[in-house]
Scaffold this motif. Structure first.
Motif, PDB file in Angstrom:
ATOM      1  N   ALA A  70      22.895  20.502  59.384  1.00 53.33           N
ATOM      2  CA  ALA A  70      22.496  19.626  58.275  1.00 53.33           C
ATOM      3  C   ALA A  70      21.372  20.244  57.470  1.00 53.33           C
ATOM      4  O   ALA A  70      20.447  20.836  58.026  1.00 53.33           O
ATOM      5  CB  ALA A  70      22.044  18.268  58.816  1.00 53.33           C
ATOM      6  N   ALA A  71      21.486  20.107  56.149  1.00 52.38           N
ATOM      7  CA  ALA A  71      20.344  20.394  55.275  1.00 52.38           C
ATOM      8  C   ALA A  71      19.343  19.277  55.474  1.00 52.38           C
ATOM      9  O   ALA A  71      19.712  18.093  55.530  1.00 52.38           O
ATOM     10  CB  ALA A  71      20.801  20.462  53.825  1.00 52.38           C
ATOM     11  N   THR A  72      18.068  19.633  55.606  1.00 53.26           N
ATOM     12  CA  THR A  72      17.056  18.648  56.002  1.00 53.26           C
ATOM     13  C   THR A  72      16.495  17.838  54.841  1.00 53.26           C
ATOM     14  O   THR A  72      15.769  16.868  55.063  1.00 53.26           O
ATOM     15  CB  THR A  72      15.880  19.354  56.695  1.00 53.26           C
ATOM     16  N   GLY A  73      16.802  18.256  53.610  1.00 52.76           N
ATOM     17  CA  GLY A  73      16.188  17.620  52.446  1.00 52.76           C
ATOM     18  C   GLY A  73      14.976  18.373  51.949  1.00 52.76           C
ATOM     19  O   GLY A  73      14.505  18.128  50.832  1.00 52.76           O
ATOM     20  N   GLU A  74      14.460  19.305  52.761  1.00 57.60           N
ATOM     21  CA  GLU A  74      13.359  20.166  52.322  1.00 57.60           C
ATOM     22  C   GLU A  74      13.958  21.345  51.551  1.00 57.60           C
ATOM     23  O   GLU A  74      14.917  21.963  52.022  1.00 57.60           O
ATOM     24  CB  GLU A  74      12.574  20.678  53.519  1.00 57.60           C
ATOM     25  N   GLU A  75      13.389  21.655  50.397  1.00 58.03           N
ATOM     26  CA  GLU A  75      14.010  22.705  49.597  1.00 58.03           C
ATOM     27  C   GLU A  75      12.992  23.439  48.724  1.00 58.03           C
ATOM     28  O   GLU A  75      11.886  22.950  48.474  1.00 58.03           O
ATOM     29  CB  GLU A  75      15.110  22.126  48.707  1.00 58.03           C
ATOM     30  N   ARG A 107      22.140  27.264  48.797  1.00 56.58           N
ATOM     31  CA  ARG A 107      23.316  26.407  48.625  1.00 56.58           C
ATOM     32  C   ARG A 107      23.979  26.605  47.268  1.00 56.58           C
ATOM     33  O   ARG A 107      25.125  26.199  47.071  1.00 56.58           O
ATOM     34  CB  ARG A 107      22.916  24.944  48.813  1.00 56.58           C
ATOM     35  N   GLY A 108      23.275  27.211  46.311  1.00 48.58           N
ATOM     36  CA  GLY A 108      23.890  27.463  45.012  1.00 48.58           C
ATOM     37  C   GLY A 108      23.033  26.990  43.857  1.00 48.58           C
ATOM     38  O   GLY A 108      21.809  26.843  43.979  1.00 48.58           O
ATOM     39  N   PHE A 109      23.690  26.711  42.734  1.00 51.15           N
ATOM     40  CA  PHE A 109      23.015  26.494  41.442  1.00 51.15           C
ATOM     41  C   PHE A 109      23.056  25.037  41.019  1.00 51.15           C
ATOM     42  O   PHE A 109      24.065  24.348  41.202  1.00 51.15           O
ATOM     43  CB  PHE A 109      23.706  27.348  40.382  1.00 51.15           C
ATOM     44  N   LEU A 124      26.488  19.359  56.877  1.00 52.69           N
ATOM     45  CA  LEU A 124      27.287  20.342  56.159  1.00 52.69           C
ATOM     46  C   LEU A 124      27.880  21.367  57.131  1.00 52.69           C
ATOM     47  O   LEU A 124      27.302  21.647  58.181  1.00 52.69           O
ATOM     48  CB  LEU A 124      26.429  21.098  55.129  1.00 52.69           C
ATOM     49  N   ILE A 125      29.021  21.905  56.748  1.00 57.70           N
ATOM     50  CA  ILE A 125      29.569  23.110  57.384  1.00 57.70           C
ATOM     51  C   ILE A 125      29.627  24.166  56.295  1.00 57.70           C
ATOM     52  O   ILE A 125      30.238  23.956  55.240  1.00 57.70           O
ATOM     53  CB  ILE A 125      30.978  22.864  57.961  1.00 57.70           C
ATOM     54  N   ILE A 126      28.979  25.283  56.523  1.00 57.06           N
ATOM     55  CA  ILE A 126      28.822  26.300  55.473  1.00 57.06           C
ATOM     56  C   ILE A 126      29.383  27.626  55.938  1.00 57.06           C
ATOM     57  O   ILE A 126      29.033  28.127  57.016  1.00 57.06           O
ATOM     58  CB  ILE A 126      27.339  26.456  55.086  1.00 57.06           C
ATOM     59  N   ASP A 127      30.279  28.192  55.122  1.00 55.21           N
ATOM     60  CA  ASP A 127      30.701  29.578  55.272  1.00 55.21           C
ATOM     61  C   ASP A 127      29.949  30.385  54.225  1.00 55.21           C
ATOM     62  O   ASP A 127      29.952  30.037  53.032  1.00 55.21           O
ATOM     63  CB  ASP A 127      32.204  29.729  55.042  1.00 55.21           C
ATOM     64  N   GLY A 128      29.308  31.441  54.659  1.00 57.03           N
ATOM     65  CA  GLY A 128      28.524  32.242  53.723  1.00 57.03           C
ATOM     66  C   GLY A 128      28.219  33.608  54.299  1.00 57.03           C
ATOM     67  O   GLY A 128      28.881  34.072  55.233  1.00 57.03           O
ATOM     68  N   GLY A 176      31.377  19.130  53.042  1.00 56.94           N
ATOM     69  CA  GLY A 176      30.410  18.051  53.089  1.00 56.94           C
ATOM     70  C   GLY A 176      29.994  17.690  51.675  1.00 56.94           C
ATOM     71  O   GLY A 176      30.593  18.144  50.699  1.00 56.94           O
ATOM     72  N   ASP A 177      28.983  16.875  51.541  1.00 55.98           N
ATOM     73  CA  ASP A 177      28.525  16.435  50.229  1.00 55.98           C
ATOM     74  C   ASP A 177      27.800  17.577  49.517  1.00 55.98           C
ATOM     75  O   ASP A 177      26.709  17.981  49.946  1.00 55.98           O
ATOM     76  CB  ASP A 177      27.588  15.243  50.388  1.00 55.98           C
ATOM     77  N   PRO A 178      28.351  18.113  48.414  1.00 55.69           N
ATOM     78  CA  PRO A 178      27.669  19.231  47.738  1.00 55.69           C
ATOM     79  C   PRO A 178      26.421  18.806  46.985  1.00 55.69           C
ATOM     80  O   PRO A 178      25.619  19.649  46.591  1.00 55.69           O
ATOM     81  CB  PRO A 178      28.742  19.748  46.769  1.00 55.69           C
ATOM     82  N   GLN A 179      26.264  17.501  46.756  1.00 57.42           N
ATOM     83  CA  GLN A 179      25.086  16.954  46.050  1.00 57.42           C
ATOM     84  C   GLN A 179      24.888  17.605  44.674  1.00 57.42           C
ATOM     85  O   GLN A 179      23.761  17.807  44.232  1.00 57.42           O
ATOM     86  CB  GLN A 179      23.828  17.122  46.914  1.00 57.42           C
ATOM     87  N   GLY A 180      26.004  17.938  44.019  1.00 57.44           N
ATOM     88  CA  GLY A 180      25.920  18.502  42.675  1.00 57.44           C
ATOM     89  C   GLY A 180      25.522  19.968  42.631  1.00 57.44           C
ATOM     90  O   GLY A 180      25.259  20.504  41.554  1.00 57.44           O
ATOM     91  N   ILE A 181      25.507  20.617  43.785  1.00 54.87           N
ATOM     92  CA  ILE A 181      25.118  22.031  43.849  1.00 54.87           C
ATOM     93  C   ILE A 181      26.377  22.891  43.849  1.00 54.87           C
ATOM     94  O   ILE A 181      27.300  22.651  44.626  1.00 54.87           O
ATOM     95  CB  ILE A 181      24.285  22.315  45.112  1.00 54.87           C
TER      96      ILE A 181
END
Length: 225
Positions: A70-75, A107-109, A124-128, A176-181
């Motif tokens: 999970a992304a923690t919300g800290e960024e 996570r992107g732009f 999230l599940i992230i392939d990168g 997962g939820d990209p949150q607009g990213i």
């Protein structure tokens, strides 16, 4: 005849040096193309788990991985831009994996207008790909830590700011939820290969040097007549 020796020798030596530099750049071009092909194959390989803590990371740049957590919300927001969109930011999130590791994820732009949009913790599940970009140097302005705004990705400094391991995964695909990213995967298009242009420059200079030498020899001959 003696008046011709020095300018002729200078011309031949100059042309030879410039031609050698041109052919050296052609060799460098072949080397760079092979390196880029190797990097492209590495980027596109099947993802693997994160390397264990303490692993030498130097040879792992571009290695594909899959992380679950999970992304923690800290960024951290890094100044960026996208063609057709304009100014914006790369979102660098603190990410806690299911095996209790804490790393960085690019996570992107997001566009400028989304800067203040809330991005709370989300699974999230992230392939990168693992990456250690070299974007910061002694001339890079210091980040605005209170605002979370940076002008370059500096993995050790970002890890310290978000209290994570100095490990960065650049997302290629996110479940997962990209949150607009919008993910911006690593690609070899961002790695310059200008050796052909350099070679053309050296060969062009060799032609100019040869023409100037011939012009000088012609002028000397006219003065003798």
């Amino acid at each position: 005849m003696k008046r011709f020796i020095f300018p002729l020798a200078l011309g031949l030596v100059g042309v030879a040096i410039l031609l050698k530099l041109g052919f050296w750049q052609l060799d460098r071009r072949l080397w760079k193309e092979a390196m880029l092909a190797e990097i492209a194959a590495q980027i596109a390989a099947d993802p693997a788990p994160l390397p264990p803590i303490g692993t030498d990371t130097a040879p792992l740049k571009y290695t594909p991985v899959q992380i679950v957590g999970a992304a923690t919300g800290e960024e951290i927001l890094v100044l960026s831009g996208m063609k057709g969109v304009g100014a914006g930011y790369q979102v660098i999130s603190a990410f806690e994996t299911d095996d209790e590791r804490r790393i960085l994820v690019d996570r992107g732009f997001i566009p400028e207008a989304a800067r203040t949009t809330p991005r709370p913790a989300t699974a999230l599940i992230i392939d990168g790909n693992l990456h250690w970009p070299e974007e910061a140097d002694s001339y890079t302005p210091a980040p605005a830590l209170t605002a979370g705004l940076w002008v370059a990705r500096d993995v050790p400094a970002m890890a310290k700011a978000l209290n994570t391991e100095p490990v960065l995964v650049v997302a290629a695909r996110i479940s997962g939820d990209p949150q607009g990213i919008e993910p911006r995967p690593i690609a070899i298009t961002g790695i310059p290969n200008d050796h052909l242009n350099y070679a053309i420059t050296w060969f062009s200079l060799a032609i100019v040097w040869a023409v100037m030498t011939l012009a000088l020899l012609w002028r000397i001959r006219r003065q003798q007549n």
